[in-house]
Design a protein around this motif. Structure first.
Motif, PDB file in Angstrom:
ATOM      1  N   LEU A   1      19.633 -10.164  29.940  1.00 44.81           N
ATOM      2  CA  LEU A   1      19.200 -11.157  28.947  1.00 44.81           C
ATOM      3  C   LEU A   1      18.114 -10.586  28.038  1.00 44.81           C
ATOM      4  N   ILE A   2      17.174  -9.858  28.677  1.00 39.66           N
ATOM      5  CA  ILE A   2      16.097  -9.242  27.887  1.00 39.66           C
ATOM      6  C   ILE A   2      16.664  -8.217  26.914  1.00 39.66           C
ATOM      7  N   ILE A   3      17.597  -7.364  27.425  1.00 41.15           N
ATOM      8  CA  ILE A   3      18.224  -6.358  26.564  1.00 41.15           C
ATOM      9  C   ILE A   3      18.994  -7.026  25.431  1.00 41.15           C
ATOM     10  N   SER A   4      19.727  -8.091  25.769  1.00 44.57           N
ATOM     11  CA  SER A   4      20.495  -8.817  24.752  1.00 44.57           C
ATOM     12  C   SER A   4      19.571  -9.427  23.706  1.00 44.57           C
ATOM     13  N   LEU A   5      18.459  -9.997  24.190  1.00 44.66           N
ATOM     14  CA  LEU A   5      17.489 -10.608  23.276  1.00 44.66           C
ATOM     15  C   LEU A   5      16.874  -9.559  22.356  1.00 44.66           C
ATOM     16  N   LEU A   6      16.517  -8.400  22.957  1.00 39.71           N
ATOM     17  CA  LEU A   6      15.951  -7.316  22.149  1.00 39.71           C
ATOM     18  C   LEU A   6      16.971  -6.800  21.126  1.00 39.71           C
ATOM     19  N   ALA A   7      18.227  -6.638  21.593  1.00 37.74           N
ATOM     20  CA  ALA A   7      19.285  -6.157  20.702  1.00 37.74           C
ATOM     21  C   ALA A   7      19.522  -7.148  19.567  1.00 37.74           C
ATOM     22  N   PHE A   8      19.541  -8.427  19.905  1.00 39.65           N
ATOM     23  CA  PHE A   8      19.741  -9.474  18.892  1.00 39.65           C
ATOM     24  C   PHE A   8      18.594  -9.473  17.889  1.00 39.65           C
ATOM     25  N   SER A   9      17.355  -9.358  18.428  1.00 41.81           N
ATOM     26  CA  SER A   9      16.181  -9.340  17.549  1.00 41.81           C
ATOM     27  C   SER A   9      16.207  -8.121  16.635  1.00 41.81           C
ATOM     28  N   PHE A  10      16.613  -6.956  17.239  1.00 45.48           N
ATOM     29  CA  PHE A  10      16.670  -5.731  16.443  1.00 45.48           C
ATOM     30  C   PHE A  10      17.709  -5.844  15.332  1.00 45.48           C
ATOM     31  N   ILE A  11      18.911  -6.352  15.698  1.00 47.97           N
ATOM     32  CA  ILE A  11      19.986  -6.508  14.703  1.00 47.97           C
ATOM     33  C   ILE A  11      19.568  -7.488  13.607  1.00 47.97           C
ATOM     34  N   ARG A  12      18.914  -8.590  14.034  1.00 49.16           N
ATOM     35  CA  ARG A  12      18.463  -9.570  13.053  1.00 49.16           C
ATOM     36  C   ARG A  12      17.408  -8.979  12.113  1.00 49.16           C
TER      37      ARG A  12
ATOM     38  N   ARG B   1      19.110  -6.665   9.711  1.00 53.64           N
ATOM     39  CA  ARG B   1      19.823  -7.441   8.687  1.00 53.64           C
ATOM     40  C   ARG B   1      18.855  -8.017   7.661  1.00 53.64           C
ATOM     41  N   ILE B   2      17.704  -8.533   8.148  1.00 55.66           N
ATOM     42  CA  ILE B   2      16.709  -9.101   7.229  1.00 55.66           C
ATOM     43  C   ILE B   2      16.163  -8.025   6.302  1.00 55.66           C
ATOM     44  N   ASN B   3      15.834  -6.852   6.898  1.00 56.10           N
ATOM     45  CA  ASN B   3      15.318  -5.742   6.078  1.00 56.10           C
ATOM     46  C   ASN B   3      16.362  -5.252   5.093  1.00 56.10           C
ATOM     47  N   PHE B   4      17.621  -5.150   5.567  1.00 56.00           N
ATOM     48  CA  PHE B   4      18.704  -4.705   4.689  1.00 56.00           C
ATOM     49  C   PHE B   4      18.896  -5.683   3.526  1.00 56.00           C
ATOM     50  N   ARG B   5      18.868  -6.981   3.854  1.00 57.11           N
ATOM     51  CA  ARG B   5      19.028  -8.000   2.826  1.00 57.11           C
ATOM     52  C   ARG B   5      17.870  -7.934   1.818  1.00 57.11           C
ATOM     53  N   ARG B   6      16.649  -7.710   2.366  1.00 54.32           N
ATOM     54  CA  ARG B   6      15.487  -7.615   1.476  1.00 54.32           C
ATOM     55  C   ARG B   6      15.598  -6.406   0.549  1.00 54.32           C
TER      56      ARG B   6
ATOM     57  N   VAL C   1      18.393  -4.916  -0.390  1.00 54.50           N
ATOM     58  CA  VAL C   1      19.460  -5.190  -1.364  1.00 54.50           C
ATOM     59  C   VAL C   1      18.947  -6.080  -2.487  1.00 54.50           C
ATOM     60  N   VAL C   2      18.194  -7.130  -2.117  1.00 52.77           N
ATOM     61  CA  VAL C   2      17.643  -8.052  -3.121  1.00 52.77           C
ATOM     62  C   VAL C   2      16.689  -7.315  -4.050  1.00 52.77           C
ATOM     63  N   GLU C   3      15.830  -6.451  -3.482  1.00 52.46           N
ATOM     64  CA  GLU C   3      14.881  -5.690  -4.298  1.00 52.46           C
ATOM     65  C   GLU C   3      15.605  -4.722  -5.221  1.00 52.46           C
ATOM     66  N   ARG C   4      16.652  -4.059  -4.672  1.00 52.16           N
ATOM     67  CA  ARG C   4      17.433  -3.132  -5.510  1.00 52.16           C
ATOM     68  C   ARG C   4      18.123  -3.875  -6.653  1.00 52.16           C
ATOM     69  N   LEU C   5      18.689  -5.044  -6.346  1.00 51.25           N
ATOM     70  CA  LEU C   5      19.335  -5.848  -7.385  1.00 51.25           C
ATOM     71  C   LEU C   5      18.319  -6.269  -8.449  1.00 51.25           C
ATOM     72  N   LYS C   6      17.126  -6.649  -7.981  1.00 49.52           N
ATOM     73  CA  LYS C   6      16.078  -7.055  -8.909  1.00 49.52           C
ATOM     74  C   LYS C   6      15.669  -5.888  -9.790  1.00 49.52           C
ATOM     75  N   GLU C   7      15.516  -4.684  -9.184  1.00 41.02           N
ATOM     76  CA  GLU C   7      15.169  -3.487  -9.947  1.00 41.02           C
ATOM     77  C   GLU C   7      16.262  -3.154 -10.948  1.00 41.02           C
ATOM     78  N   SER C   8      17.534  -3.274 -10.510  1.00 38.63           N
ATOM     79  CA  SER C   8      18.659  -2.980 -11.407  1.00 38.63           C
ATOM     80  C   SER C   8      18.676  -3.936 -12.591  1.00 38.63           C
ATOM     81  N   ARG C   9      18.451  -5.227 -12.307  1.00 38.92           N
ATOM     82  CA  ARG C   9      18.420  -6.216 -13.392  1.00 38.92           C
ATOM     83  C   ARG C   9      17.275  -5.906 -14.360  1.00 38.92           C
ATOM     84  N   THR C  10      16.117  -5.517 -13.784  1.00 39.74           N
ATOM     85  CA  THR C  10      14.959  -5.182 -14.627  1.00 39.74           C
ATOM     86  C   THR C  10      15.254  -3.974 -15.497  1.00 39.74           C
ATOM     87  N   GLN C  11      15.891  -2.938 -14.896  1.00 41.47           N
ATOM     88  CA  GLN C  11      16.233  -1.736 -15.658  1.00 41.47           C
ATOM     89  C   GLN C  11      17.253  -2.042 -16.748  1.00 41.47           C
TER      90      GLN C  11
END
Length: 255
Positions: A19-30, A33-38, A40-50
């Motif tokens: 359960l602990i490993i699953s929780l850690l794995a879930f937290s890591f994946i989440r 995903r949050i960092n990846f999404r952030r 992507v959003v920043e890159r899109l914002k930079e692209s729009r600005t450029q």
């Protein structure tokens, strides 16, 4: 049997660990995903600005071209045509021939300056330093202008690149003439085995860079430097303004 060796206890610990490993794995994946999404959003914002910035530069280029046409038309009408009209009147009234000759010389010089502004003379057959010298020559009547060259490496520079460099220099000199109230201008061309740089200094009153960035002149310079894959920096103060243009030789293809 000790309690911790009990199969039920071992099974419970295994479940807890899983359960602990699953929780850690879930937290890591989440978190990933949050960092990846952030990102992507920043890159899109930079692209729009450029994209928006490039759009503004293109619009600036169009406006600058129209302003350049208007300026040249005004030069023709107010300066050259005005001188020729006075010359014609003096000729009709048989005025002093020396004065007529002087006006004729001024008209020829004015026509040459406007011609240089429109198309620099024979860029294919002269070097960059000669081209810059020819373009700067008419401005020596407006202020004390010094042109220095330090050429440590000869390079066959494409005509289009020569024209763009000259246009940037012209834009800077015109801005100095219009706004700086300068009496001295210093232009230095350097060509090393790896870099081509141009420094333009004046002893004028300087200007507000942030305010000037909203104008056509600096945006036109930025657009041309972007086009030739160069870099530029403008430093200003109450003791004058310095503009530095730099190009990498590795990005310059010989003809």
């Amino acid at each position: 049997m000790e309690k911790w060796l009990d199969p039920k206890t071992i099974a419970l610990w295994i479940v807890i660990v899983l359960l602990i490993i699953s929780l850690l794995a879930f937290s890591f994946i989440r978190l990933v995903r949050i960092n990846f999404r952030r990102i992507v959003v920043e890159r899109l914002k930079e692209s729009r600005t450029q994209i928006e910035h490039q759009k503004q530069l293109l619009e600036t280029g169009i406006i600058a071209q129209e302003q350049e046409r208007t300026r040249i038309a005004a030069d023709l009408h107010d300066s050259l045509i005005g001188k020729l009209t006075v010359l014609r009147l003096k000729n009709q009234t048989a005025q002093n021939t020396e004065e007529i000759d002087s006006l004729l010389g001024e008209s020829i010089a004015e026509a040459r300056r406007i011609s240089h502004d429109l198309t620099p003379p024979m860029p294919k057959f002269i070097t960059l330093d000669e081209l810059i010298e020819n373009v700067l020559a008419p401005w020596k009547k407006q202020f004390t202008l010094t042109f220095r060259k330090s050429i440590y490496s000869e390079k066959n520079i494409p005509n289009d690149l020569k024209i763009q460099i000259v246009r940037v220099i012209q834009e800077i000199i015109i801005n100095i003439h219009k706004h700086a109230e300068a009496t001295n201008v210093f232009v230095h061309l350097r060509m090393s085995p790896t870099l081509l740089s141009i420094t333009i200094k004046d002893n004028g009153k300087g200007f507000d860079v942030e305010k000037a960035k909203k104008g056509i002149g600096l945006k036109n310079i930025e657009l041309r430097m972007l086009f030739i894959k160069g870099h530029h920096k403008i430093k200003t103060g109450n003791k004058g303004t310095t503009a530095i243009l730099v190009l990498n030789h590795s990005k310059i293809e010989s003809e």
